[in-house]
Enzyme design. Structure first.
Site, PDB file in Angstrom:
ATOM      1  CG  ASP A 157       9.735 -37.378   8.188  1.00  0.00           C
ATOM      2  OD1 ASP A 157      10.328 -36.985   7.162  1.00  0.00           O
ATOM      3  OD2 ASP A 157       8.498 -37.344   8.326  1.00  0.00           O
TER       4      ASP A 157
ATOM      5  CG  ASP B 114      14.130 -52.132  16.869  1.00  0.00           C
ATOM      6  OD1 ASP B 114      15.199 -52.396  16.284  1.00  0.00           O
ATOM      7  OD2 ASP B 114      13.587 -52.926  17.676  1.00  0.00           O
TER       8      ASP B 114
ATOM      9  CE1 TYR C 116       7.420 -46.285   1.823  1.00  0.00           C
ATOM     10  CE2 TYR C 116       6.887 -44.577   0.237  1.00  0.00           C
ATOM     11  CZ  TYR C 116       7.155 -44.963   1.528  1.00  0.00           C
ATOM     12  OH  TYR C 116       7.162 -44.016   2.525  1.00  0.00           O
TER      13      TYR C 116
ATOM     14  CE  LYS D 201      12.481 -54.975  13.725  1.00  0.00           C
ATOM     15  NZ  LYS D 201      12.711 -55.077  15.195  1.00  0.00           N
TER      16      LYS D 201
ATOM     17  CG  ASP E  18       8.710 -42.125   4.677  1.00  0.00           C
ATOM     18  OD1 ASP E  18       9.003 -40.946   4.419  1.00  0.00           O
ATOM     19  OD2 ASP E  18       7.549 -42.509   4.930  1.00  0.00           O
TER      20      ASP E  18
END
Ligand code: IPM
Ligand code: MG
Length: 370
Positions: A255, A227, A143, A194, A251
């Site tokens: 959600d 993932d 970000y 990751k 983020d």
């Protein structure tokens, strides 16, 4: 008498203002009935600030945010501002608040209210009793990483660049928050990255492991690829207690976790900075849901996430745990009584407006404390 706590209210755009109105009434009620006074001030952030001042947050409002004991934000953004310059889009106001206040730890609880277990897209047995805390790193990563931008190459193609970057201290301070929280909960942390493709992910895993060994060896630590975490959240969400992850993965995973609970309209969040000498942390509280421009201004919004964000503020910033408990119990009771805004209503419940939901919760607080 101690001085009143000062709260900067930033209702923002879309459903932000109507949800915030319920907080204002609740804070007033607390002042009258529980002798807990707040000095509140309202200011603009997001699209409404672009309209009024040409920028998504002004320096004057930033200064107020720096001075306040805590900041409560509604939501920012909407299609009205889709065409504004990227640097001054509504979301940039929120990002500046997070960055300039150094709110590096974003706490996003995802918990299922018993009365709402059937509103989840997963089967009741998978989500009943679910209580996850996602700790999202909030001021670093892709970000904010440099270099960033869009450039035109000599052959006329365009190239967009963002940089995923983390330092040791950025990883340690957010992981420490996660370990601390886990000690007060289920004592389990999943650290998510990751590392199979990203060097920043390898560093993340190594540094979380190191900090764990040095200071938090009593907490169970598991590592998980992002993932796989996304998949495990819908396969068996109750395996998680605290999840700590970077800004971008956080983020998305927050959600996803929020949706497991039946409604995004239910979930609060806290964004915390480092503690100063007096133990005080800069803090901003906001619902996880967005500005929902499609339903704004119609009394359809669910004010519960906003109210629970205020409750989180009472608990984490002001040490008013019993007032926070009162609000949270009132919310649970109102839901149990079958009172619902449209997003969580079912055929056998009573559908109410934003204002009616706020009033029902205040009535229940009154009854509980009466
Ligand atoms: C959130 C939002 C923000 C983010 C947007 C509005 C910039 O999605 O708080 O999760 O991506 O962080
Ligand atoms: Mg988001």
């Amino acid at each position: 008498m101690t001085a009143n706590k000062s709260i900067l209210l930033l209702p923002g755009d879309g459903i932000g203002p109507e949800a915030m109105a319920e907080v204002v009434k609740t804070a007033d009620w607390m002042g009258q009935q529980r002798a807990v006074g707040f000095d509140t001030e309202e200011a603009l952030v997001g699209g409404c600030s672009i309209d009024a001042a040409g920028v998504p947050i002004t320096d004057a409002v930033m200064a107020k945010a720096m001075d306040a004991d805590a900041v409560l934000l509604g939501a920012v953004g909407g299609p009205k501002w889709d065409a504004v310059d990227f640097a001054i889009r509504p979301e940039a106001g929120l990002l500046r608040l997070r960055k300039d206040l150094e709110l590096f730890a974003n706490l996003r609880p995802a918990m299922v209210f018993p009365a709402l277990a059937d509103a989840s897209s997963l089967k009741r047995e998978l989500v009943e009793g679910l209580d996850i805390m996602i700790v999202r790193e909030l001021t670093g990563g892709v970000y904010f990483g440099e270099p960033r931008g869009i450039e035109t190459l000599p052959d006329g193609q365009r190239r967009g660049v963002n940089t995923q970057v983390y330092t040791t201290s950025e990883i340690h301070r957010v992981a420490a928050v996660a370990f601390d929280l886990a000690r007060k909960r289920g004592n389990l942390v999943h650290s998510v990255e990751k590392m199979n493709v990203m060097e920043s992910g390898r560093l993340w895993r190594e540094e979380v492991t190191k900090l764990h060994g040095e200071q938090f060896a009593d907490v169970d630590l598991q590592h998980m690829l992002a993932d796989n975490c996304a998949m495990q959240l819908v396969r068996n969400p109750k395996q998680f207690d605290v999840i700590v992850t970077d800004n971008l993965f956080g983020d998305m995973l927050s959600d996803e976790a929020a949706m497991l609970t039946g409604s995004l309209g239910m979930l609060p969040s806290a964004s915390l900075g480092a503690a100063d000498e007096t133990g005080r942390r800069r803090a901003l509280y906001e619902p996880v849901h967005g500005s929902a421009p499609d339903i704004a201004g119609q009394g359809l919004a669910n004010p519960i996430a906003m109210l629970l964000s205020f409750a989180m503020m009472l608990r984490y910033s002001f040490d008013l745990g019993s007032e926070a408990d009162l609000m949270e119990t009132a919310v649970a009771n109102v839901l149990n009584a079958g009172i619902r805004t449209a997003d969580i209503a079912t055929s056998d419940t009573k559908k109410v407006s934003t204002g009616e939901m706020g009033q029902a919760i205040r009535d229940e607080m009154e009854r509980l404390s009466g």
